[in-house]
Design an enzyme around this catalytic site. Structure first.
Site, PDB file in Angstrom:
ATOM      1  NE  ARG A  49       8.620  19.132  31.295  1.00  0.00           N
ATOM      2  CZ  ARG A  49       9.673  19.479  32.032  1.00  0.00           C
ATOM      3  NH1 ARG A  49      10.576  18.582  32.344  1.00  0.00           N
ATOM      4  NH2 ARG A  49       9.816  20.727  32.440  1.00  0.00           N
ATOM      5  CG  HIS A  79      10.259  25.370  30.051  1.00  0.00           C
ATOM      6  ND1 HIS A  79       9.066  25.088  30.707  1.00  0.00           N
ATOM      7  CD2 HIS A  79      11.249  24.840  30.837  1.00  0.00           C
ATOM      8  CE1 HIS A  79       9.339  24.415  31.816  1.00  0.00           C
ATOM      9  NE2 HIS A  79      10.645  24.265  31.928  1.00  0.00           N
ATOM     10  CD  GLN A 117      12.771  27.343  34.448  1.00  0.00           C
ATOM     11  OE1 GLN A 117      12.505  26.157  34.673  1.00  0.00           O
ATOM     12  NE2 GLN A 117      13.330  28.124  35.367  1.00  0.00           N
ATOM     13  CG  ASP A 130      18.553  24.813  29.337  1.00  0.00           C
ATOM     14  OD1 ASP A 130      18.748  24.025  30.292  1.00  0.00           O
ATOM     15  OD2 ASP A 130      17.579  24.714  28.563  1.00  0.00           O
ATOM     16  CB  CYS A 154      15.656  26.333  33.504  1.00  0.00           C
ATOM     17  SG  CYS A 154      16.307  25.162  32.286  1.00  0.00           S
ATOM     18  NE  ARG A 204       9.039  26.152  36.672  1.00  0.00           N
ATOM     19  CZ  ARG A 204       9.221  25.047  35.954  1.00  0.00           C
ATOM     20  NH1 ARG A 204      10.424  24.561  35.791  1.00  0.00           N
ATOM     21  NH2 ARG A 204       8.193  24.444  35.367  1.00  0.00           N
TER      22      ARG A 204
HETATM   23  N1   CP Z   1      13.449  23.435  34.815  1.00  0.00           N
HETATM   24  C1   CP Z   1      12.583  22.412  34.678  1.00  0.00           C
HETATM   25  O1   CP Z   1      11.592  22.497  33.959  1.00  0.00           O
HETATM   26  O2   CP Z   1      12.913  21.319  35.414  1.00  0.00           O
HETATM   27  P1   CP Z   1      12.252  19.878  35.302  1.00  0.00           P
HETATM   28  O3   CP Z   1      12.669  19.286  33.994  1.00  0.00           O
HETATM   29  O4   CP Z   1      12.842  19.128  36.473  1.00  0.00           O
HETATM   30  O5   CP Z   1      10.767  20.005  35.396  1.00  0.00           O
HETATM   31  N1  NVA Z   2      16.117  22.775  27.416  1.00  0.00           N
HETATM   32  C1  NVA Z   2      15.871  21.768  28.433  1.00  0.00           C
HETATM   33  C2  NVA Z   2      15.097  22.332  29.558  1.00  0.00           C
HETATM   34  C3  NVA Z   2      14.837  21.366  30.681  1.00  0.00           C
HETATM   35  C4  NVA Z   2      14.003  21.955  31.783  1.00  0.00           C
HETATM   36  C5  NVA Z   2      15.150  20.582  27.812  1.00  0.00           C
HETATM   37  O1  NVA Z   2      14.233  20.801  26.998  1.00  0.00           O
HETATM   38  O2  NVA Z   2      15.520  19.459  28.129  1.00  0.00           O
END
Ligand code: CP
Ligand code: NVA
Length: 309
Positions: A109, A136, A139, A227, A266, A294
């Protein structure tokens, strides 16, 4: 077999994506009521290790990949970027080459999508995108699974996205093109998704509507998704929150969607901003199924990446 990186949904393509969903449904059903850490009967990743690199916070991605590896019979290790040599400037290329000698797959990530591409270029084990500023995909495998669990078929589905044109929407658009559903995007001016993702979906035959009218997007939709208005790494600009306000998912908007429409998010959610508490806590909200999924989705991604699907 070429190394199967999963940087975006297109790396798998429609047939593999369908196979991932099918396998996830089967594995989920087969272990109903089991202790969560007990390996699946076939433990297909016994002896395998996943390294997870986090340059941003995470709850779901971190825990779901760890649990996915346990359920597949393998193990996972977490590398908080700040405490690794990556955090002191060791190159992604060298990190990739070292980890390739030590583990069977890497999940990362990070912020800049170019970083994950660089890691993948130098890795001889699969690299999985656990979220970048651009997309993502993991997700969205969980989201697709959740939609199918609602008894809805993906082909021809009408999905409404409200709020920010962000990384999660990009992967929704990619999925739409791959699996043949339509997306109505209602976002304020200046917060549109990257046009490449819109064009990708349209080129594949999906209908993508871009509107500034939340009601138009939600009207008759099968699925309503939003989101956070401020993604990780972005500034809490007050003018952004003001621009987003008309795109809050509330009961009035959900009433315009189909009566059996589901609400997805998400997570993490900012209840009272992008969604009202009434909708978030309603029977139409499937956000905690989505979060659980997930695990089941990530198992499929891992199996595909390691050539077992
Ligand atoms: N939805 C998601 O990716 O959650 P986290 O940021 O907690 O991993
Ligand atoms: N769009 C959000 C998703 C988090 C899972 C971010 O990038 O923070």
């Amino acid at each position: 077999m070429a190394c199967r990186h999963f940087l975006d949904l297109s790396d798998a393509g429609p047939a593999a994506l369908r196979a991932m969903l099918a396998d996830a449904h089967i594995r989920k059903a087969a272990r109903r009521d089991w202790p969560k850490g007990k390996p699946d009967a076939d433990a297909p990743l016994a002896g395998h290790v996943l390294a997870m690199i986090f340059e941003k916070n995470s709850t779901r991605t971190r825990v779901s990949f760890d649990m996915a590896m346990r359920q597949l019979g393998g193990t996972a290790l977490i590398m908080d970027a700040g405490t690794t040599q990556l955090g002191r400037g060791e190159s992604l290329a060298d990190t990739a080459r070292v980890l390739s000698r030590m583990v069977d797959a890497i999940m990362i990530r990070t912020d800049d999508h170019a970083k994950i591409e660089e890691l993948a270029r130098h890795s001889t084990v699969p690299v999985i995108n656990g979220l970048t500023d651009r997309s993502h995909p993991c997700q969205i495998v969980a989201d697709l699974l959740t939609i199918e669990e609602q008894g809805k078929s993906l082909a021809g589905l009408e999905l409404a996205w409200l709020g920010d044109g962000n990384n999660v929407l990009h992967s929704v658009l990619e999925a739409a093109g791959l699996l043949g559903f339509n997306v109505r995007v209602a976002v304020p001016q200046g917060y549109e998704p990257e046009s490449a993702f819109v064009e990708m979906a349209r080129a594949a035959g999906s209908k993508v509507t871009l509107t500034r009218d939340a009601a138009e997007a939600a009207g008759g939709a099968d699925i309503v998704v939003t989101d956070t208005w401020v993604s990780m790494g972005q500034d809490h600009a007050p003018n952004k929150l003001a621009a987003m306000a008309p795109f809050q998912v509330d009961a009035r908007l959900m009433a315009l969607a189909k009566p059996d429409a589901s609400f997805l998010h998400c997570l993490p959610a900012h209840v009272g901003e992008e969604v009202t508490e009434e909708v978030f806590e309603s029977d139409q909200s499937v956000v905690f199924d989505e979060a659980e999924n997930r695990i089941h989705a990530q198992k499929s991604v891992l199996l595909w990446s390691l050539g077992l699907l």
